[in-house]
Design a protein around this motif. Structure first.
Motif, PDB file in Angstrom:
ATOM      1  N   GLY A 242     -24.527  -4.994  58.223  1.00  0.00           N
ATOM      2  CA  GLY A 242     -24.605  -5.578  56.737  1.00  0.00           C
ATOM      3  C   GLY A 242     -25.580  -4.999  55.961  1.00  0.00           C
ATOM      4  O   GLY A 242     -26.860  -4.606  56.507  1.00  0.00           O
ATOM      5  N   MET A 243     -25.250  -4.901  54.654  1.00  0.00           N
ATOM      6  CA  MET A 243     -26.151  -3.903  53.938  1.00  0.00           C
ATOM      7  C   MET A 243     -26.778  -4.897  52.656  1.00  0.00           C
ATOM      8  O   MET A 243     -25.927  -5.762  52.007  1.00  0.00           O
ATOM      9  CB  MET A 243     -25.432  -2.770  53.261  1.00  0.00           C
ATOM     10  N   LEU A 244     -28.096  -4.912  52.428  1.00  0.00           N
ATOM     11  CA  LEU A 244     -28.678  -5.581  51.442  1.00  0.00           C
ATOM     12  C   LEU A 244     -27.861  -5.294  50.011  1.00  0.00           C
ATOM     13  O   LEU A 244     -28.033  -4.081  49.780  1.00  0.00           O
ATOM     14  CB  LEU A 244     -30.304  -5.516  51.352  1.00  0.00           C
ATOM     15  N   ASP A 245     -27.635  -6.226  49.234  1.00  0.00           N
ATOM     16  CA  ASP A 245     -27.392  -6.037  47.858  1.00  0.00           C
ATOM     17  C   ASP A 245     -28.610  -6.017  47.118  1.00  0.00           C
ATOM     18  O   ASP A 245     -29.033  -6.921  46.541  1.00  0.00           O
ATOM     19  CB  ASP A 245     -26.264  -7.417  47.377  1.00  0.00           C
ATOM     20  N   LEU A 246     -28.962  -4.821  46.776  1.00  0.00           N
ATOM     21  CA  LEU A 246     -30.205  -4.608  45.918  1.00  0.00           C
ATOM     22  C   LEU A 246     -30.242  -5.097  44.516  1.00  0.00           C
ATOM     23  O   LEU A 246     -31.244  -5.047  43.785  1.00  0.00           O
ATOM     24  CB  LEU A 246     -30.819  -3.262  46.243  1.00  0.00           C
ATOM     25  N   THR A 247     -28.898  -5.020  43.894  1.00  0.00           N
ATOM     26  CA  THR A 247     -28.796  -5.710  42.490  1.00  0.00           C
ATOM     27  C   THR A 247     -28.928  -7.271  42.462  1.00  0.00           C
ATOM     28  O   THR A 247     -28.804  -7.728  41.523  1.00  0.00           O
ATOM     29  CB  THR A 247     -27.492  -5.307  42.059  1.00  0.00           C
ATOM     30  N   HIS A 248     -28.876  -7.996  43.786  1.00  0.00           N
ATOM     31  CA  HIS A 248     -28.996  -9.468  43.859  1.00  0.00           C
ATOM     32  C   HIS A 248     -30.284  -9.809  43.225  1.00  0.00           C
ATOM     33  O   HIS A 248     -31.402  -9.322  43.797  1.00  0.00           O
ATOM     34  CB  HIS A 248     -28.478  -9.825  45.078  1.00  0.00           C
ATOM     35  N   PRO A 249     -30.991 -10.637  42.410  1.00  0.00           N
ATOM     36  CA  PRO A 249     -32.070 -11.120  42.095  1.00  0.00           C
ATOM     37  C   PRO A 249     -32.847 -11.785  43.240  1.00  0.00           C
ATOM     38  O   PRO A 249     -34.248 -11.768  42.991  1.00  0.00           O
ATOM     39  CB  PRO A 249     -31.833 -12.041  40.936  1.00  0.00           C
ATOM     40  N   LEU A 250     -32.005 -12.349  44.297  1.00  0.00           N
ATOM     41  CA  LEU A 250     -33.160 -12.785  45.388  1.00  0.00           C
ATOM     42  C   LEU A 250     -33.423 -11.772  46.203  1.00  0.00           C
ATOM     43  O   LEU A 250     -34.423 -12.275  47.162  1.00  0.00           O
ATOM     44  CB  LEU A 250     -32.232 -14.039  46.105  1.00  0.00           C
ATOM     45  N   THR A 251     -32.820 -10.399  46.481  1.00  0.00           N
ATOM     46  CA  THR A 251     -33.112  -9.649  47.438  1.00  0.00           C
ATOM     47  C   THR A 251     -34.365  -9.238  47.728  1.00  0.00           C
ATOM     48  O   THR A 251     -34.977  -9.245  48.839  1.00  0.00           O
ATOM     49  CB  THR A 251     -31.955  -8.568  47.370  1.00  0.00           C
ATOM     50  N   ALA A 252     -35.078  -8.508  46.561  1.00  0.00           N
ATOM     51  CA  ALA A 252     -36.361  -8.107  46.345  1.00  0.00           C
ATOM     52  C   ALA A 252     -37.355  -8.916  47.139  1.00  0.00           C
ATOM     53  O   ALA A 252     -38.118  -8.624  47.947  1.00  0.00           O
ATOM     54  CB  ALA A 252     -36.753  -7.771  45.146  1.00  0.00           C
ATOM     55  N   ASN A 253     -37.559 -10.142  46.709  1.00  0.00           N
ATOM     56  CA  ASN A 253     -38.772 -11.127  47.212  1.00  0.00           C
ATOM     57  C   ASN A 253     -38.171 -11.367  48.511  1.00  0.00           C
ATOM     58  O   ASN A 253     -39.396 -11.255  49.179  1.00  0.00           O
ATOM     59  CB  ASN A 253     -38.582 -12.332  46.350  1.00  0.00           C
ATOM     60  N   TRP A 254     -37.083 -11.603  48.881  1.00  0.00           N
ATOM     61  CA  TRP A 254     -36.883 -11.962  50.423  1.00  0.00           C
ATOM     62  C   TRP A 254     -37.273 -10.862  51.324  1.00  0.00           C
ATOM     63  O   TRP A 254     -37.933 -10.938  52.171  1.00  0.00           O
ATOM     64  CB  TRP A 254     -35.461 -12.232  50.577  1.00  0.00           C
ATOM     65  N   PHE A 255     -37.046  -9.542  50.884  1.00  0.00           N
ATOM     66  CA  PHE A 255     -37.304  -8.430  51.665  1.00  0.00           C
ATOM     67  C   PHE A 255     -39.135  -8.191  51.766  1.00  0.00           C
ATOM     68  O   PHE A 255     -39.595  -7.709  52.696  1.00  0.00           O
ATOM     69  CB  PHE A 255     -36.587  -7.225  51.345  1.00  0.00           C
ATOM     70  N   LYS A 256     -39.419  -8.356  50.547  1.00  0.00           N
ATOM     71  CA  LYS A 256     -41.112  -8.400  50.395  1.00  0.00           C
ATOM     72  C   LYS A 256     -41.650  -9.350  51.443  1.00  0.00           C
ATOM     73  O   LYS A 256     -42.803  -8.849  51.947  1.00  0.00           O
ATOM     74  CB  LYS A 256     -41.463  -8.653  49.014  1.00  0.00           C
ATOM     75  N   GLN A 257     -41.139 -10.410  51.806  1.00  0.00           N
ATOM     76  CA  GLN A 257     -41.642 -11.411  52.588  1.00  0.00           C
ATOM     77  C   GLN A 257     -41.615 -10.800  53.968  1.00  0.00           C
ATOM     78  O   GLN A 257     -42.624 -10.888  54.810  1.00  0.00           O
ATOM     79  CB  GLN A 257     -41.050 -12.715  52.667  1.00  0.00           C
ATOM     80  N   ILE A 258     -40.516 -10.056  54.289  1.00  0.00           N
ATOM     81  CA  ILE A 258     -40.513  -9.193  55.774  1.00  0.00           C
ATOM     82  C   ILE A 258     -41.575  -8.327  55.856  1.00  0.00           C
ATOM     83  O   ILE A 258     -42.446  -8.259  56.861  1.00  0.00           O
ATOM     84  CB  ILE A 258     -39.091  -8.891  55.854  1.00  0.00           C
ATOM     85  N   LEU A 259     -41.840  -7.487  54.666  1.00  0.00           N
ATOM     86  CA  LEU A 259     -42.942  -6.580  54.682  1.00  0.00           C
ATOM     87  C   LEU A 259     -44.247  -7.042  54.785  1.00  0.00           C
ATOM     88  O   LEU A 259     -45.200  -6.823  55.403  1.00  0.00           O
ATOM     89  CB  LEU A 259     -42.793  -5.548  53.482  1.00  0.00           C
ATOM     90  N   GLN A 260     -44.412  -8.395  53.986  1.00  0.00           N
ATOM     91  CA  GLN A 260     -45.758  -9.021  54.096  1.00  0.00           C
ATOM     92  C   GLN A 260     -46.126  -9.526  55.621  1.00  0.00           C
ATOM     93  O   GLN A 260     -47.192  -9.157  56.028  1.00  0.00           O
ATOM     94  CB  GLN A 260     -45.653 -10.174  53.288  1.00  0.00           C
ATOM     95  N   GLU A 261     -45.209  -9.873  56.240  1.00  0.00           N
ATOM     96  CA  GLU A 261     -45.322 -10.198  57.685  1.00  0.00           C
ATOM     97  C   GLU A 261     -45.824  -9.226  58.672  1.00  0.00           C
ATOM     98  O   GLU A 261     -46.313  -9.381  59.460  1.00  0.00           O
ATOM     99  CB  GLU A 261     -44.025 -11.016  58.315  1.00  0.00           C
ATOM    100  N   MET A 262     -45.085  -7.958  58.281  1.00  0.00           N
ATOM    101  CA  MET A 262     -45.280  -6.685  59.022  1.00  0.00           C
ATOM    102  C   MET A 262     -46.831  -6.452  58.744  1.00  0.00           C
ATOM    103  O   MET A 262     -47.684  -5.875  59.359  1.00  0.00           O
ATOM    104  CB  MET A 262     -44.443  -5.483  58.567  1.00  0.00           C
ATOM    105  N   VAL A 263     -47.113  -6.434  57.629  1.00  0.00           N
ATOM    106  CA  VAL A 263     -48.647  -5.866  56.990  1.00  0.00           C
ATOM    107  C   VAL A 263     -49.582  -6.982  57.684  1.00  0.00           C
ATOM    108  O   VAL A 263     -50.792  -6.327  57.849  1.00  0.00           O
ATOM    109  CB  VAL A 263     -48.657  -5.763  55.528  1.00  0.00           C
ATOM    110  N   ASP A 264     -49.338  -8.192  57.676  1.00  0.00           N
ATOM    111  CA  ASP A 264     -50.211  -9.231  58.160  1.00  0.00           C
ATOM    112  C   ASP A 264     -50.893  -8.963  59.418  1.00  0.00           C
ATOM    113  O   ASP A 264     -51.936  -9.241  59.975  1.00  0.00           O
ATOM    114  CB  ASP A 264     -49.601 -10.897  57.994  1.00  0.00           C
ATOM    115  N   ASP A 265     -49.817  -8.202  60.295  1.00  0.00           N
ATOM    116  CA  ASP A 265     -49.984  -7.949  61.693  1.00  0.00           C
ATOM    117  C   ASP A 265     -51.038  -6.452  61.711  1.00  0.00           C
ATOM    118  O   ASP A 265     -51.362  -6.243  62.634  1.00  0.00           O
ATOM    119  CB  ASP A 265     -48.875  -7.741  62.506  1.00  0.00           C
TER     120      ASP A 265
END
Length: 648
Positions: free
Chosen positions: A534-557
């Protein structure tokens, strides 16, 4: 008559190892006609504060733009007596296979190759001009040049010769449409241009031998075909969207029989801009290119896609094409094209939109830009050197930030294998006193076995089975000023078979409804090597913040860098939240992907405190594979793509 045909080649196991070059519109050439009643023989008009446009009727008429600092040097000019605006109505076929695309022009139903110039209008005060005639509001918002002259050229494009419209000898057509070309100053060293084409009007001619009922039936079939044409969005000229359906106005009989004018709700879907070049002028640019430096004599397509394996070198290209359609690529395929060039004569131009385009440089004395759409928008640059042109270009599109010192202070060791493998390699490198900036661990998410070998689990969390003691490994490396870099992309794989997952990101994205959809409203499962994603719809207003949370967990490590891969594979029949044309969105997608990653980097830094905020050695870095024109604004580094490396 559908204007778009998409052919999927994903699952073909044996393919033509020598695929043909995609067919495209031939170089369109026509004549320029001048309305001597409304045009002066010569005119020198200011363009903004720093440019001028020369109009001359010499040798059939031409235009030339120059900067006031070098009025004798033409930055852009048309060819005397030759049409510079033309348009066509054609069908498009796209062949698609796992990120490789071949875009073809199929049946060309109409070409308006001749042009008239009827007015050259200089606008000094917008309040005195009818703003409902042209949408000029964007000029008012440019306060720097709001009081500067804007120039508009109007006229018609037309097909001079009648041609058969149907497979019949009784109905013929000629066609015309109105056009508008606008020039306005954008920056001190940039002139903007915009081209818009109106709706075509057809002149139908019926032979006297054809019965009225036969002609009427053929016309009705024609009307049904026209109505099935794909509708492209308009918005530049208010009356272009006013006409709905078809209407016929009778006219007098001519020698060929009855003649009717058909006004349609169709639009052209090919627009061409043609202008002068010099035989010895060399063309550079077009984004990330691998096969050529000088593109004079070539047709350069601008479309984000896989760069290809082999790109013409044999036998690797043969083998790649045989097992996966067009996987070998060719000289023009690239992850990161850009509709920008500069020449050895210090001329430069770029397009501002995202539609598929072709820069046709095959003629020695002219250039033709072909756009898939009903308009064109771009800028002409002034500069006295390559460096100046690049500076002016990046002033408009943006520039990458200065990199933190840590990423260029030693080797970035790309490897896979798990925690113990990393520690073993680290020990060996220390023995040889190799300076190390970072370990790039692409397989941090774990691996699975498929029929083509080991592949990553596209679920962006650490796999603690493959990397036990992950956080301790990151800390141990950090004590020696070595960073850990990881990997992610905007695609998510099904996780039903992964035993040790903590999160199922595919299901989370599906629940949030932020995946690209197919025409049935279901998540579009995009084929990728041995599995679908599945491919993220980057035009959806919820997508950016959701993926940024994934990046945040990665950086927290403790991770301080990553590869933001892919971005080149958005299907051209995808359905997006924004509702935009997926072919144009395809070129915009890698920019949106880079923007999400860059925004996270900036937001993370702004929220840091203490050492993380003050120490540049803690700054984050990510690098991209795919890109388009504005990617330098968002990206930090670019990876050159898969390379074939021989070693003994």
């Amino acid at each position: 008559m559908s204007t778009l045909k998409i052919t999927k080649k994903h699952h073909r196991h044996l393919n033509n190892p020598f695929p043909s070059t995609p067919t495209s519109l031939p170089f369109i050439q026509g004549n320029l006609f001048i309305n001597s009643q409304t045009l002066p023989p010569n005119q020198n008009s200011p363009l903004g504060k720093d440019f001028q446009l020369l109009w001359s009727t010499q040798n059939g008429g031409y235009l030339s733009i120059s900067h006031l600092s070098h009025p004798s040097k033409s930055l852009w000019s048309t060819i005397p007596g030759q049409a510079f605006i033309s348009a066509a109505m054609a069908e498009t076929e796209v062949e698609e296979s796992r990120g490789s695309f071949a875009i073809k022009d199929r049946d060309v139903h109409l070409v308006c190759d001749h042009q008239s110039i009827e007015n050259i209008i200089l606008i000094n005060q917008f309040d005195d001009f009818q703003l409902d005639y042209l949408d000029l509001d964007h000029l008012k918002t440019n306060s720097k040049f709001a009081d500067s002259p804007v120039l508009i050229i109007t006229g018609h494009i037309f097909s001079k010769r009648t041609k058969k419209w149907l497979q019949s000898s009784s109905i013929y057509r000629s066609a015309s449409a109105r056009y508008w070309v606008l020039f306005d100053q954008k920056e001190n060293n940039q002139i903007g241009f915009k081209v818009k084409i109106g709706q075509p009007k057809f002149q139908l001619h019926h032979h006297p031998k054809a019965s009225p009922s036969t002609s009427l039936g053929r016309y009705r079939r024609l009307r049904r075909k026209l109505r099935r044409q794909r509708k492209w969005k308009l918005g530049w000229c208010w009356f272009l969207t006013r006409t709905k359906g078809l209407s016929i106005n009778s006219s007098s009989e001519e020698e060929l029989g009855e003649s009717n004018v058909v006004e349609t709700a169709l639009e052209f879907n090919r627009v061409c801009l043609t202008y002068a070049s010099e035989r010895n002028e060399r063309f550079f640019g077009f984004g990330e290119q691998f096969s050529h430096m000088d593109f004079k004599g070539k047709r350069v397509p601008i479309f984000v896609q896989e760069q290809g394996i082999g790109r013409g070198d044999q036998p690797i290209t043969f083998a790649a094409n045989l097992v996966s359609y067009r996987a070998g690529g060719d000289w023009s395929t690239t992850y990161a094209p850009s509709p920008f060039y500069m020449t050895s004569k210090m001329r430069s131009l770029y397009l501002e939109e995202y539609n598929y385009s072709v820069f046709d440089l095959t003629q020695h004395d002219r250039v033709q830009l072909q756009i898939h759409g009903n308009g064109m928008q771009g800028r002409i640059l002034h500069g006295n050197s390559p460096l100046e042109i690049i500076e002016h270009f990046t002033e408009a599109i943006g520039r990458p930030p200065e990199l933190p010192e840590w990423v260029i202070s030693g080797a970035v060791v790309g490897m896979q294998g798990g925690t113990e493998t990393v520690r073993r390699v680290w020990d060996k490198l220390r023995t040889y006193k190799v300076p190390i900036s970072a370990f790039w661990l692409q397989d941090w998410v774990g691996q699975r076995e498929t029929f083509i070998g080991s592949q990553l689990w596209w679920n962006w969390e650490v796999d603690v089975t493959r990397y036990p003691g992950w956080q301790q490994l990151v800390k141990d490396l950090s004590k020696h000023y070595i960073k850990v870099m990881t990997y992610c992309n905007p695609c998510l794989a099904l996780m039903d078979e992964k035993p040790n997952k903590r999160r199922n990101l595919f299901e989370e994205a599906k629940e949030l409804d932020i995946l690209v959809k197919d025409d049935h409203g279901e998540p579009y499962m995009v084929p990728n090597t041995a599995f679908d994603v599945g491919m993220l719809d980057l035009t959806h207003p919820l997508t950016a913040n959701w993926f940024k949370q994934i990046l945040q967990e990665m950086v927290d490590d403790g991770v301080r860098g990553w590869m933001a891969d892919f971005g080149e594979g958005l299907p051209v029949d995808a359905v997006l939240y924004s509702g935009e044309d997926p072919i144009a969105a395809h070129n915009r997608y890698p920019e949106l992907w880079a923007q999400i990653n860059r925004e996270f980097v900036e937001e993370w830094k702004s929220h840091c405190t203490g050492k993380e905020r003050e120490d540049p050695q803690e700054d984050l870095v990510f690098f991209m594979r795919a890109g388009f024109r504005d990617s330098p604004k968002w990206g930090m580094l670019f990876w050159e793509g898969d390379q074939m490396v021989l070693s003994n």
